[in-house]
Design a protein around this motif. Sequence first.
Motif, PDB file in Angstrom:
ATOM      1  N   ILE B  50       0.862  -1.190   0.000  1.00 55.51           N
ATOM      2  CA  ILE B  50       0.000   0.000   0.000  1.00 55.51           C
ATOM      3  C   ILE B  50       0.898   1.239   0.000  1.00 55.51           C
ATOM      4  O   ILE B  50       1.809   1.345   0.824  1.00 55.51           O
ATOM      5  CB  ILE B  50      -0.927   0.007   1.229  1.00 55.51           C
ATOM      6  N   LEU B  64      -3.452   1.598  -3.473  1.00 48.00           N
ATOM      7  CA  LEU B  64      -4.090   2.441  -2.451  1.00 48.00           C
ATOM      8  C   LEU B  64      -4.617   1.634  -1.276  1.00 48.00           C
ATOM      9  O   LEU B  64      -4.731   2.143  -0.165  1.00 48.00           O
ATOM     10  CB  LEU B  64      -5.248   3.225  -3.073  1.00 48.00           C
ATOM     11  N   GLY B  65      -5.025   0.412  -1.507  1.00 58.70           N
ATOM     12  CA  GLY B  65      -5.557  -0.428  -0.440  1.00 58.70           C
ATOM     13  C   GLY B  65      -5.164  -1.857  -0.726  1.00 58.70           C
ATOM     14  O   GLY B  65      -4.524  -2.129  -1.755  1.00 58.70           O
ATOM     15  N   THR B 132      -0.288   8.146  -1.312  1.00 54.05           N
ATOM     16  CA  THR B 132      -1.249   7.809  -0.272  1.00 54.05           C
ATOM     17  C   THR B 132      -2.512   8.622  -0.445  1.00 54.05           C
ATOM     18  O   THR B 132      -2.476   9.730  -0.973  1.00 54.05           O
ATOM     19  CB  THR B 132      -0.667   8.070   1.135  1.00 54.05           C
ATOM     20  N   ARG B 133      -3.607   8.040  -0.001  1.00 52.70           N
ATOM     21  CA  ARG B 133      -4.788   8.876   0.162  1.00 52.70           C
ATOM     22  C   ARG B 133      -4.664   9.569   1.506  1.00 52.70           C
ATOM     23  O   ARG B 133      -4.157   8.994   2.462  1.00 52.70           O
ATOM     24  CB  ARG B 133      -6.061   8.022   0.131  1.00 52.70           C
TER      25      ARG B 133
END
Lengths: 97, 178, 999
Positions: B50, B64-65, B132-133
Amino acid sequence: MLLIRCPYCEADRPEVEFTYAGEAHIARPPDPSTLSDDAFRDFLYVRSNTRGLFAERWRHAHGCGRFFNALRETVSDKFAATYKVGEARPAPEETSR
Amino acid sequence: MLKTLDPLDTAVLPLRVAPAPALARFTLRIDPASRSMAGQAFGVSLPERIGALSQEGDRRAVQLGPDEWVLYAPEAEGQALAGRFRSLAEPHSLVATGDRELAFLVEGARAATALMAACPLDLDAMAAGTATRTVFDKVAILLVKESGERFRVECWRSFAPHLVGLLAVIERELAAGL
Amino acid sequence: MSRFRVADRGRIERSRTLSFTFDGQRYQGHPGDTLASALLANGVHLVGRSFKYHRPRGFLAAGSEEPNALVGVDRGPGRYEPNTRATVLELFEGLKATSQNRWPSLSLDVGAVNDALGPLFTAGFYYKTFMWPKGFWNKVYEPVIRHAAGLGRAPDKADADTYASRYAHCDVLVVGAGPAGLAAALASARAGAKVMVADEGAEMGGALLSDLSSRVDGVPASQWLADTLDELASLGTVTLLPRTTAIGYYHQNMVGLCQRVTDHLANAPSGAPRERLWRVRASQVVLAQGAIEKPLVFAGNDRPGVMLAGAARTYLNRYGVKVGERALVVTAHDSAWEAAFDLKQAGIAVPAILDTRRAVSDALLAKASALGIETLLGWTVSGTAGRLRVSSATVNPLGPSGKPGAGRRIDCDCVLMSGGWTPSVHLFSHSMGKLEWSEALQAYLPGEPREALRCAGAGTGVFTLQGALETGVEAGAAAARDAGFAGDAPRFAAQEEAASAGEAKADLPSASGSAYAKAFVDFQNDVTAKDVRLAVREGFRSIEHIKRYTTTGMATDQGKTSNINGLAIASGALGKPVPQVGLTTFRPPFTPTTFGAFIGYAKGELFDVTRKTPIDSWAERNRAVFEPVALWRRARYFPKGGESMEEAVRRECRATRSSVGIFDASTLGKIEVVGPDAAEFLNRLYVNAWTKLAPGRCRYGLLLGEDGFIRDDGVVGRLAQDRFHVTTTTGGAPRVLSIMEDYLQTEWPDLKVWVTSTTEEWAVIALNGPDARRVLEGLVEGIDLSPEAFPHMAVAEGTIMGLPLRLFRVSFTGELGFEVNVPARHGLAVWERLIEAGRPYGICPYGTETMHVLRAEKGYIIVGQETDGTVTPGDAGLGWAIGKAKPDFVGKRGLARPDLVASGRRQLVGLLTDDPGHVLEEGAQIVLDPAQSVPMKMVGHVTSSYWSEALGRSIALALVENGQALHGATVHVPMPDATFTAQVAGTVFYDPKGERLNG
């Protein structure tokens, strides 16, 4: 602002990235229709409101998007452990306290 | 809508904010066990952590995940890419999200400082080449640290005026030098 | 040079002169002055009137703990700030300050009559005096007290300044840049740690700024300070933040800092914020906040000219200002002796040093003697005199029993007092660290910390310079080590003369028992020693209760100078040791902080996010009136000429029902549900049955919570076997997506299906009306729009203007309807093209208001308007949507709960008022019998109510108990001026057979 360890990102991240999602380990009954009215009421509404170590759900909404579980001390607000969905609640000696 | 500084001023100003060129963009959801097949369909192997990013030529994948990646390609290749995923046998979801997002490049010596005006992450410590978000003020963003002084910031289209408006205020604040 | 300026002392810039005004009077000072030091340099001591008694007040302190000298500062329109402490307000050219809480003027204050009425205004006077007669409080007492008591006036204009915020991260944050903090910073930084140092002062240095006698490593303290700051600045890893107050200590070493960026500048550069709020996350924190001097509590200790001895020393040594020409020193602590010596050496007369102790060190006595100062050991002070400035004090020897003997008057123009020092433990206390009472120091000290922090210097009760440096180095080195940086700790050797012994006094023994004698504990809230004792006599035992009853410690200074004195007096009155009396909680912010600092950038346009659709700019150009819906702004109606909303909406309704209307529906939530188990997932989540829905078809979907109540709704289109396009309400989109993720991640991880928000991927344009198809026909390619090929509730993918198109045949108006979904960036172009194509049919753009009317005419609900979280599908008349054959779905068991199957539930009905011209008020309550007595039994409420242009009358929807059985019955809607009657009807007012949908 708390720092919360996301067990999926494996990183401490700021609280504003997370949303709270209530008490943990309250699974949806596999066949709710078999539940009595009282049992279903308990599933819907009755929560432990623990003073002390409390298992609760969080979501890393503005991060990896995952729901996960946490043990948090409700008096000090400190997190003792976070763990992935499906993992068992850590025993007290496995927590970081 | 966009208030950006004159590019000629970059020599004297510590910060530049500009819209990023449009790209084909897809949100890919797939069981990580099928990652390698998806990588083959995309033409670039998918990152395995991630926040990690993989890039070959003008194609880029960002994880992202646990089961979520964003794929970027030149606009003209978008349709063909979607076609290749249609023939991917492993269960997955590929959804075009190129119109959902607007992207900006925030560059300059004070780029990290400018973003940290409203982003709670330590962007100096963030490794270049990761993503990253996170949040910037009240805006959910996808942040890519392209290099020490260059960030790509994406947000949903309707949030962009807020993001850019706030960055413009921060630009003036940094330019004031106090 | 003014009379009170001393030539050879102070850090002010004498070569430049600044003009300022106080209460309109012009004065001069220098860069480096505070307003306080500049006023004192001009001989001004009287600066305010006290909160309750309107007693004249002067400066007590020289720092942020100042309780008295609160002034209003006017920097121009929108830039007035009340209650600024003159002791921290840096002087700038043109500063305009005014005193507060006086009328008509500072030296003649009518409110001072409160002082004479003193005995009436004792502790708890609000609670006691004004209890009776009932009703007098609001009309008489409260307004009078509000007028008479108080601090500054609130600003009456919007704040014209801008504010900023910033997150920062460091290895070691040092709070306080006195000797301990600087030593800590140096130790951390030399080890390689990234360090931030915050200090509330304009200059870093703390006590070193007023210390002319000490030396460190052989150089004067001031030189060591300059060298240290140079070294820190040169390292490149240290951020020095002067003028920056640590206001609060939060979880896991997040410390809030408020930096004053431009307040000290006469002309701030454009773009610079007035203040910046830092949120610092530090892996280690060193608190070196120093200590605050305690006043002595004696009658008349609040008279202008009576001040803390340390403050007088600071004014002299840092600002080059004599606070008077004849200074009586009264103390229970050695430090005031040092102040006395400094003042005497600067040419100020010191008639006596009075110490409550019977013995002090020989060194102090020798030095006093050498300087020719009389010493009075074992004496007390029992009163002061002087109208607006102290002119004398009465001092008494203490007999063997501690009783004061015959008084002696000493003339003076200032009284310098010291009751010892209170370590600043505020931030430590914010961090939930445990405080420990030190009997020896009579002070609370930091005990076991709860966060990764250390304390150093005077804040730990170490009052020597050498001790400050040593504890600072130790804390800084250890903090760096724990943050991962090892290094040799520096060593410093201080040479100093200061002694630091003392005794703690609750309040001084007084010779006078007069009811009018006031010995102040809390200066800002006018609380006296007598008030505290009275509270105890009246039965208050806990310090938390005594605090609230007397208001001691509750002013804007939060009791910085008063808490320990109040505690000591309460302890004595209760006959219990201090630790058993407790300590009130310190809470952020450490000092008063502007709202602006907390708000940061969030003002004006940036106050909140305003989401706009891709078509918003067209609506704005065409003079739409907007309304907020969730974070979106949506066009509500498009008035033409001078149309009112009602007129515009009627026209928009007529056009849509008679030809074609166009509506921006882009805000609708959209979620793409993809995967082989997509239909199974929707089966489990939504009430409807999805398995048999063919690709290319749509269905109205209804989402419940597990409790059985409606959460959201929307049309769901099946694009392919494994792909659904789900729409949600505008406000519900994020919530529905989160619900979906929650079930997928935690309850049904076995399902191969994923959800992606596409709300903003697509711009959505709704075309409704009999001519809708004709508008589209020439533009759409790849989709046969004929009713047979593309019937109601169909969905297909094609192109429009060569752009990708998802076309839905759906209707929220009851008319033939289409929803055109195109990639968001092309939304505006497609909208404009459709307007053009619709021109021959008189196409009419409509807004959310017309949308509401048209859907209400058809009885379509809006989640959140017809529902409120307690409405079931059956209540809303949507029972038909439930897939009866499904074994389970979210909410199915909930619907079988006893309360949800009981009779008497509120059900959705239509209402037709007897007066067709009357539009009921939404939210109005409904009763069955208008003649019943109040409180009436309310059986429901109006959820939607409009003028229906199609019906030429008003219509309403309502939730009414057993409503579905009441068709044709009369109900009543009592309003303040009239009661309206209405007949219960069905919910579909227009085209009940639904024929118009087929266009």
